[in-house]
Scaffold this motif. Structure first.
Motif, PDB file in Angstrom:
ATOM      1  N   VAL A  77       0.854  -1.190   0.000  1.00 41.50           N
ATOM      2  CA  VAL A  77       0.000   0.000   0.000  1.00 41.50           C
ATOM      3  C   VAL A  77       0.891   1.242   0.000  1.00 41.50           C
ATOM      4  O   VAL A  77       1.918   1.288   0.684  1.00 41.50           O
ATOM      5  N   GLY A  78       0.486   2.263  -0.739  1.00 43.29           N
ATOM      6  CA  GLY A  78       1.234   3.515  -0.776  1.00 43.29           C
ATOM      7  C   GLY A  78       0.758   4.489   0.293  1.00 43.29           C
ATOM      8  O   GLY A  78      -0.239   4.255   0.990  1.00 43.29           O
ATOM      9  N   SER A  79       1.479   5.615   0.429  1.00 40.40           N
ATOM     10  CA  SER A  79       1.144   6.646   1.413  1.00 40.40           C
ATOM     11  C   SER A  79       0.608   7.883   0.712  1.00 40.40           C
ATOM     12  O   SER A  79       0.985   8.185  -0.429  1.00 40.40           O
ATOM     13  N   ARG A  80      -0.250   8.607   1.439  1.00 44.81           N
ATOM     14  CA  ARG A  80      -0.765   9.873   0.924  1.00 44.81           C
ATOM     15  C   ARG A  80      -0.547  10.950   1.980  1.00 44.81           C
ATOM     16  O   ARG A  80      -0.814  10.743   3.174  1.00 44.81           O
ATOM     17  N   TYR A  81      -0.078  12.122   1.518  1.00 45.97           N
ATOM     18  CA  TYR A  81       0.138  13.268   2.411  1.00 45.97           C
ATOM     19  C   TYR A  81      -0.541  14.497   1.821  1.00 45.97           C
ATOM     20  O   TYR A  81      -0.627  14.654   0.592  1.00 45.97           O
ATOM     21  N   SER A  82      -0.973  15.372   2.690  1.00 46.30           N
ATOM     22  CA  SER A  82      -1.511  16.665   2.278  1.00 46.30           C
ATOM     23  C   SER A  82      -1.431  17.601   3.466  1.00 46.30           C
ATOM     24  O   SER A  82      -1.627  17.182   4.618  1.00 46.30           O
ATOM     25  N   HIS A  83      -1.096  18.863   3.194  1.00 47.25           N
ATOM     26  CA  HIS A  83      -0.989  19.863   4.261  1.00 47.25           C
ATOM     27  C   HIS A  83      -0.015  19.416   5.361  1.00 47.25           C
ATOM     28  O   HIS A  83      -0.194  19.744   6.538  1.00 47.25           O
ATOM     29  N   GLY A  84       1.006  18.660   4.963  1.00 48.42           N
ATOM     30  CA  GLY A  84       2.002  18.225   5.932  1.00 48.42           C
ATOM     31  C   GLY A  84       1.556  17.087   6.821  1.00 48.42           C
ATOM     32  O   GLY A  84       2.242  16.756   7.792  1.00 48.42           O
ATOM     33  N   MET A  85       0.413  16.447   6.510  1.00 42.77           N
ATOM     34  CA  MET A  85      -0.109  15.374   7.360  1.00 42.77           C
ATOM     35  C   MET A  85      -0.384  14.131   6.522  1.00 42.77           C
ATOM     36  O   MET A  85      -0.745  14.217   5.349  1.00 42.77           O
ATOM     37  N   GLY A 212      18.495  22.206  10.717  1.00 45.66           N
ATOM     38  CA  GLY A 212      17.988  23.403  11.363  1.00 45.66           C
ATOM     39  C   GLY A 212      17.260  24.239  10.330  1.00 45.66           C
ATOM     40  O   GLY A 212      16.832  23.714   9.288  1.00 45.66           O
ATOM     41  N   VAL A 213      17.129  25.521  10.596  1.00 50.06           N
ATOM     42  CA  VAL A 213      16.463  26.428   9.659  1.00 50.06           C
ATOM     43  C   VAL A 213      17.525  27.099   8.797  1.00 50.06           C
ATOM     44  O   VAL A 213      18.474  27.695   9.316  1.00 50.06           O
ATOM     45  N   ILE A 214      17.368  27.004   7.491  1.00 56.05           N
ATOM     46  CA  ILE A 214      18.320  27.582   6.544  1.00 56.05           C
ATOM     47  C   ILE A 214      17.776  28.921   6.061  1.00 56.05           C
ATOM     48  O   ILE A 214      16.616  29.038   5.665  1.00 56.05           O
ATOM     49  N   GLY A 215      18.635  29.942   6.109  1.00 57.45           N
ATOM     50  CA  GLY A 215      18.232  31.272   5.680  1.00 57.45           C
ATOM     51  C   GLY A 215      18.270  31.431   4.169  1.00 57.45           C
ATOM     52  O   GLY A 215      18.632  30.521   3.422  1.00 57.45           O
ATOM     53  N   GLU A 230       8.211  33.790  12.457  1.00 52.37           N
ATOM     54  CA  GLU A 230       6.899  33.978  11.829  1.00 52.37           C
ATOM     55  C   GLU A 230       7.040  34.705  10.494  1.00 52.37           C
ATOM     56  O   GLU A 230       6.332  34.387   9.521  1.00 52.37           O
ATOM     57  N   ALA A 231       7.936  35.683  10.435  1.00 57.08           N
ATOM     58  CA  ALA A 231       8.159  36.387   9.172  1.00 57.08           C
ATOM     59  C   ALA A 231       8.730  35.441   8.120  1.00 57.08           C
ATOM     60  O   ALA A 231       8.359  35.503   6.935  1.00 57.08           O
ATOM     61  N   LEU A 232       9.618  34.545   8.545  1.00 60.80           N
ATOM     62  CA  LEU A 232      10.186  33.566   7.621  1.00 60.80           C
ATOM     63  C   LEU A 232       9.117  32.592   7.136  1.00 60.80           C
ATOM     64  O   LEU A 232       9.061  32.262   5.942  1.00 60.80           O
ATOM     65  N   LEU A 233       8.267  32.135   8.045  1.00 58.06           N
ATOM     66  CA  LEU A 233       7.192  31.222   7.662  1.00 58.06           C
ATOM     67  C   LEU A 233       6.250  31.857   6.644  1.00 58.06           C
ATOM     68  O   LEU A 233       5.724  31.176   5.757  1.00 58.06           O
ATOM     69  N   ALA A 234       6.027  33.162   6.780  1.00 57.63           N
ATOM     70  CA  ALA A 234       5.130  33.854   5.851  1.00 57.63           C
ATOM     71  C   ALA A 234       5.685  33.861   4.433  1.00 57.63           C
ATOM     72  O   ALA A 234       4.924  33.951   3.458  1.00 57.63           O
ATOM     73  N   ARG A 235       7.010  33.744   4.314  1.00 56.76           N
ATOM     74  CA  ARG A 235       7.635  33.747   2.983  1.00 56.76           C
ATOM     75  C   ARG A 235       7.809  32.342   2.425  1.00 56.76           C
ATOM     76  O   ARG A 235       8.075  32.178   1.234  1.00 56.76           O
ATOM     77  N   LEU A 236       7.685  31.332   3.262  1.00 60.20           N
ATOM     78  CA  LEU A 236       7.881  29.956   2.818  1.00 60.20           C
ATOM     79  C   LEU A 236       6.562  29.359   2.327  1.00 60.20           C
ATOM     80  O   LEU A 236       5.494  29.712   2.835  1.00 60.20           O
ATOM     81  N   PRO A 237       6.617  28.456   1.358  1.00 62.17           N
ATOM     82  CA  PRO A 237       5.381  27.774   0.925  1.00 62.17           C
ATOM     83  C   PRO A 237       4.863  26.875   2.046  1.00 62.17           C
ATOM     84  O   PRO A 237       5.632  26.404   2.894  1.00 62.17           O
ATOM     85  N   ASP A 238       3.559  26.636   2.053  1.00 56.93           N
ATOM     86  CA  ASP A 238       2.987  25.734   3.049  1.00 56.93           C
ATOM     87  C   ASP A 238       3.610  24.351   2.916  1.00 56.93           C
ATOM     88  O   ASP A 238       3.756  23.830   1.802  1.00 56.93           O
ATOM     89  N   ASP A 244       9.244  18.682   5.898  1.00 55.15           N
ATOM     90  CA  ASP A 244       9.623  20.031   5.490  1.00 55.15           C
ATOM     91  C   ASP A 244      10.039  20.844   6.714  1.00 55.15           C
ATOM     92  O   ASP A 244       9.393  20.783   7.768  1.00 55.15           O
ATOM     93  N   THR A 245      11.105  21.636   6.560  1.00 55.66           N
ATOM     94  CA  THR A 245      11.588  22.450   7.678  1.00 55.66           C
ATOM     95  C   THR A 245      10.491  23.373   8.191  1.00 55.66           C
ATOM     96  O   THR A 245      10.381  23.614   9.398  1.00 55.66           O
ATOM     97  N   ALA A 246       9.669  23.904   7.289  1.00 57.67           N
ATOM     98  CA  ALA A 246       8.607  24.820   7.699  1.00 57.67           C
ATOM     99  C   ALA A 246       7.631  24.150   8.668  1.00 57.67           C
ATOM    100  O   ALA A 246       7.057  24.811   9.533  1.00 57.67           O
TER     101      ALA A 246
END
Length: 441
Positions: A77-85, A212-215, A230-238, A244-246
């Protein structure tokens, strides 16, 4: 041999402030399932046992993503992910339950090791597990039913606290149950951040497959305030994958906003990364906190012990004049300290001579683990600011070994006769200290 002994003593002294700072604190440590799959569980458990021996209260939460993947592959069976879950259907739920049971058994067995001549000898770490999590379903998002995937609804913090007070390591799997007994697959990060907030942890440490978190310049960011994160998260894709580091950063911010003192994202690939992050000045990953972690401030009576621990090695070597606890307590208002994450790494004192329009800077010290990063110069600049504010026209130092450091920063040698009379009468002829002066603009 003597050099090795000296290095060991210096190292032990350098970590002592952290031991004092961490004792009695609660740390939530979350380990990615990838760590266990990579065969690094044994060394991680040894490091956690060492923390427990130092008086740190540990809640350990394991992930199990690769273990679930392995179970599903065996079932074809394969896996499915969406929204990081993960989308957890009935087959994935069975795989998650089986993986969690195996991992809990393996972790408890590792904590039970006690062979002589190993780091676990005499550890006697007790592990407590339980149904501490009440969960709720994620439900349907953007038309996708996540089925048995859940989110944390409530943490039984009181029971966890009792187990920690007993001295046990609390081990938790990312599983929760509804009041009707329905099981839900949770994410390790959601559980870890929720538990850290519920038990009012001092630290949340996420031991992950990322460094870690890469700039934006592609370099590791060793430190972020919550606002910067929070400012960095706003610039990163969901995040679309839980690796994902985010995704890690989002839960670190959640913990800090919930009252957790510090959140850390560190790599499991580096041996000893947990200890390096907690017991060295710069750490090895990314630390997130609600404020700037390093700041200069006026010392208080609570800092006397930290100042003593900082200057005692230099007093023993004869670099600094020996000062008693009584002297430091009496003069504490003269001291400036450099604090990082609750630990004092530097200090200096200013003793003004108003009638002579000058002041003595004494006991300028930076911990060996923090040297070479400009902290001594920062403390010097703060002392200069204080001197100017007090109407002084110069500051002076008496030194036996660091003359060139001061000369590079604008000090000039003078004869002892230059000293204010009150200070000249207390000059120690045996030390034969050089007198250097810096005139303030």
């Amino acid at each position: 041999m003597l050099d090795d002994q000296s290095q060991f003593v210096q190292w032990l002294r350098s970590v002592a402030p952290y031991i004092h700072a961490h004792r009695g604190k609660t740390f939530v440590v979350a380990i990615a399932g990838e760590l266990i799959a990579a065969g690094r569980l044994n060394t991680l458990v040894q490091d956690v046992a060492l923390l427990a021996a130092m008086g740190v209260r540990i809640v350990l939460i394991h992930g199990f993503r690769p273990q679930i993947e392995a179970q599903l592959r065996e079932k074809g069976v394969g896996s499915r992910y969406s929204h990081g879950m993960r989308v957890t259907d009935s087959v994935a739920l069975d795989a998650a339950q089986e993986a969690a049971g195996q991992l809990r058994f393996e972790i408890e067995a590792t904590f039970s090791q006690g062979l002589p001549n190993t780091p676990m000898a005499g550890a006697a770490v007790r592990v407590v597990s339980g149904n501490f999590i009440t969960a709720r379903p994620v439900g349907v998002i953007d038309g996708l039913d996540f089925q048995h995937t859940g989110l944390v609804r409530k943490i039984d913090a009181q029971t966890i606290q009792r187990a920690l007070e007993y001295g046990a390591v609390v081990l938790m799997s990312p599983f929760g149950f509804s009041p009707t007994g329905e099981a839900f697959n949770l994410s390790m990060e959601d559980v870890a951040s929720s538990v850290a907030v519920a038990v009012k942890a001092h630290k949340l440490v996420l031991v992950t497959e990322v460094e870690g978190v890469i700039g934006e310049d592609q370099h590791l960011l060793p430190e972020l305030t919550v606002a910067q994160a929070e400012a960095l998260l706003a610039r990163l894709p969901d995040p679309q994958q839980p690796t994902d580091t985010a995704f890690y950063l989002r839960h670190a911010v959640k913990a800090c906003r919930g009252g957790v003192g510090r959140a850390h994202i560190i790599p499991f690939a580096l041996d000893g990364s947990l200890l390096l992050e907690l017991f060295t000045h710069d750490g090895v990953g990314t630390m997130i906190a609600d404020e700037n972690l390093e700041h200069l401030r006026v010392a208080t009576a609570d800092d006397v012990g930290g100042i003593l621990r900082l200057i005692e090695p230099l007093e023993t070597e004869g670099v600094l004049v020996k000062r008693s606890r009584t002297e430091i307590e009496r003069d504490i208002a003269n001291y400036t300290v450099l604090e990082h994450d609750g630990v004092i790494f530097g200090c200096a004192a200013l003793y003004p001579y108003p009638n002579d329009k000058t002041g003595e800077m004494a006991a300028l010290t930076v911990a060996p683990s923090a040297q070479g990063q400009g902290d001594g110069e920062r403390i010097l600049k703060r002392i200069e600011q204080q001197a100017r504010a007090a109407g002084l026209q110069s500051i002076f130092v008496l030194t036996t070994r660091t003359m060139h450091w001061f000369i590079k920063r604008g000090f000039v040698p003078v004869e002892r006769d230059w000293l204010p009379e009150a200070r000249r009468l207390r000059y120690d002829d045996q030390r034969r200290s050089r007198v250097l002066v810096k005139y303030l603009n």
